[in-house]
Design a protein around this motif. Structure first.
Motif, PDB file in Angstrom:
ATOM      1  N   HIS A  25       0.835  -1.200   0.000  1.00 52.84           N
ATOM      2  CA  HIS A  25       0.000   0.000   0.000  1.00 52.84           C
ATOM      3  C   HIS A  25       0.875   1.257   0.000  1.00 52.84           C
ATOM      4  N   GLU A  48      -1.263   2.722 -16.284  1.00 52.67           N
ATOM      5  CA  GLU A  48      -0.565   2.234 -15.098  1.00 52.67           C
ATOM      6  C   GLU A  48      -1.151   2.853 -13.824  1.00 52.67           C
ATOM      7  N   LEU A  50      -4.223   3.718 -13.350  1.00 49.62           N
ATOM      8  CA  LEU A  50      -5.469   2.993 -13.070  1.00 49.62           C
ATOM      9  C   LEU A  50      -5.191   1.635 -12.452  1.00 49.62           C
ATOM     10  N   ASN A  51      -4.194   0.933 -12.977  1.00 47.61           N
ATOM     11  CA  ASN A  51      -3.861  -0.381 -12.429  1.00 47.61           C
ATOM     12  C   ASN A  51      -3.337  -0.285 -11.000  1.00 47.61           C
ATOM     13  N   LYS A  53      -4.034   2.075  -8.854  1.00 46.94           N
ATOM     14  CA  LYS A  53      -5.179   2.419  -8.003  1.00 46.94           C
ATOM     15  C   LYS A  53      -6.025   1.176  -7.695  1.00 46.94           C
ATOM     16  N   LYS A  54      -6.230   0.324  -8.690  1.00 44.90           N
ATOM     17  CA  LYS A  54      -7.010  -0.901  -8.471  1.00 44.90           C
ATOM     18  C   LYS A  54      -6.309  -1.829  -7.485  1.00 44.90           C
ATOM     19  N   MET A  55      -4.991  -1.988  -7.638  1.00 43.31           N
ATOM     20  CA  MET A  55      -4.245  -2.860  -6.736  1.00 43.31           C
ATOM     21  C   MET A  55      -4.224  -2.285  -5.318  1.00 43.31           C
ATOM     22  N   LYS A  56      -4.104  -0.965  -5.225  1.00 44.00           N
ATOM     23  CA  LYS A  56      -4.102  -0.301  -3.917  1.00 44.00           C
ATOM     24  C   LYS A  56      -5.441  -0.508  -3.219  1.00 44.00           C
ATOM     25  N   LEU A  57      -6.531  -0.346  -3.978  1.00 43.41           N
ATOM     26  CA  LEU A  57      -7.863  -0.517  -3.406  1.00 43.41           C
ATOM     27  C   LEU A  57      -8.105  -1.971  -2.983  1.00 43.41           C
ATOM     28  N   ALA A  58      -7.665  -2.923  -3.810  1.00 43.29           N
ATOM     29  CA  ALA A  58      -7.839  -4.339  -3.459  1.00 43.29           C
ATOM     30  C   ALA A  58      -7.073  -4.669  -2.173  1.00 43.29           C
ATOM     31  N   LYS A  60      -6.279  -2.542   0.190  1.00 44.92           N
ATOM     32  CA  LYS A  60      -6.955  -1.860   1.293  1.00 44.92           C
ATOM     33  C   LYS A  60      -8.164  -2.665   1.762  1.00 44.92           C
ATOM     34  N   ASP A  61      -8.926  -3.187   0.799  1.00 46.43           N
ATOM     35  CA  ASP A  61     -10.091  -4.011   1.160  1.00 46.43           C
ATOM     36  C   ASP A  61      -9.664  -5.227   1.974  1.00 46.43           C
TER      37      ASP A  61
END
Length: 72
Positions: A25, A48, A50-51, A53-58, A60-61
């Motif tokens: 993170h 990149e 966007l990718n 951000k998606k990995m960061k959000l996953a 975090k979840d």
């Protein structure tokens, strides 16, 4: 995500998965900050972002699920 400092430290000390997610993170945040400092992003860099951000959000979840599993 607000985590009490004692819970955060406990998870970092005892849960290797949480530690890995936490470190990832931080790396994702640094990478996104680097992109923010640029005045212009190429289409490849925008993808990149966007990718990342998606990995960061996953991550975090998953960290939130691990925190919830502690009962706090």
């Amino acid at each position: 995500m607000e985590i009490a400092q004692n819970i955060l430290q406990q998870l970092l000390d005892t849960n290797p998965r949480f530690r890995l997610l936490y470190e990832e993170h931080s790396l994702f945040e640094k990478r996104l900050d680097e992109f923010k400092k640029k005045g212009f992003l190429s289409p490849q860099e925008e993808l990149e972002v966007l990718n990342v951000k998606k990995m960061k959000l996953a991550g975090k979840d998953e960290m939130e699920q691990l925190v919830a599993s502690t009962g706090c």
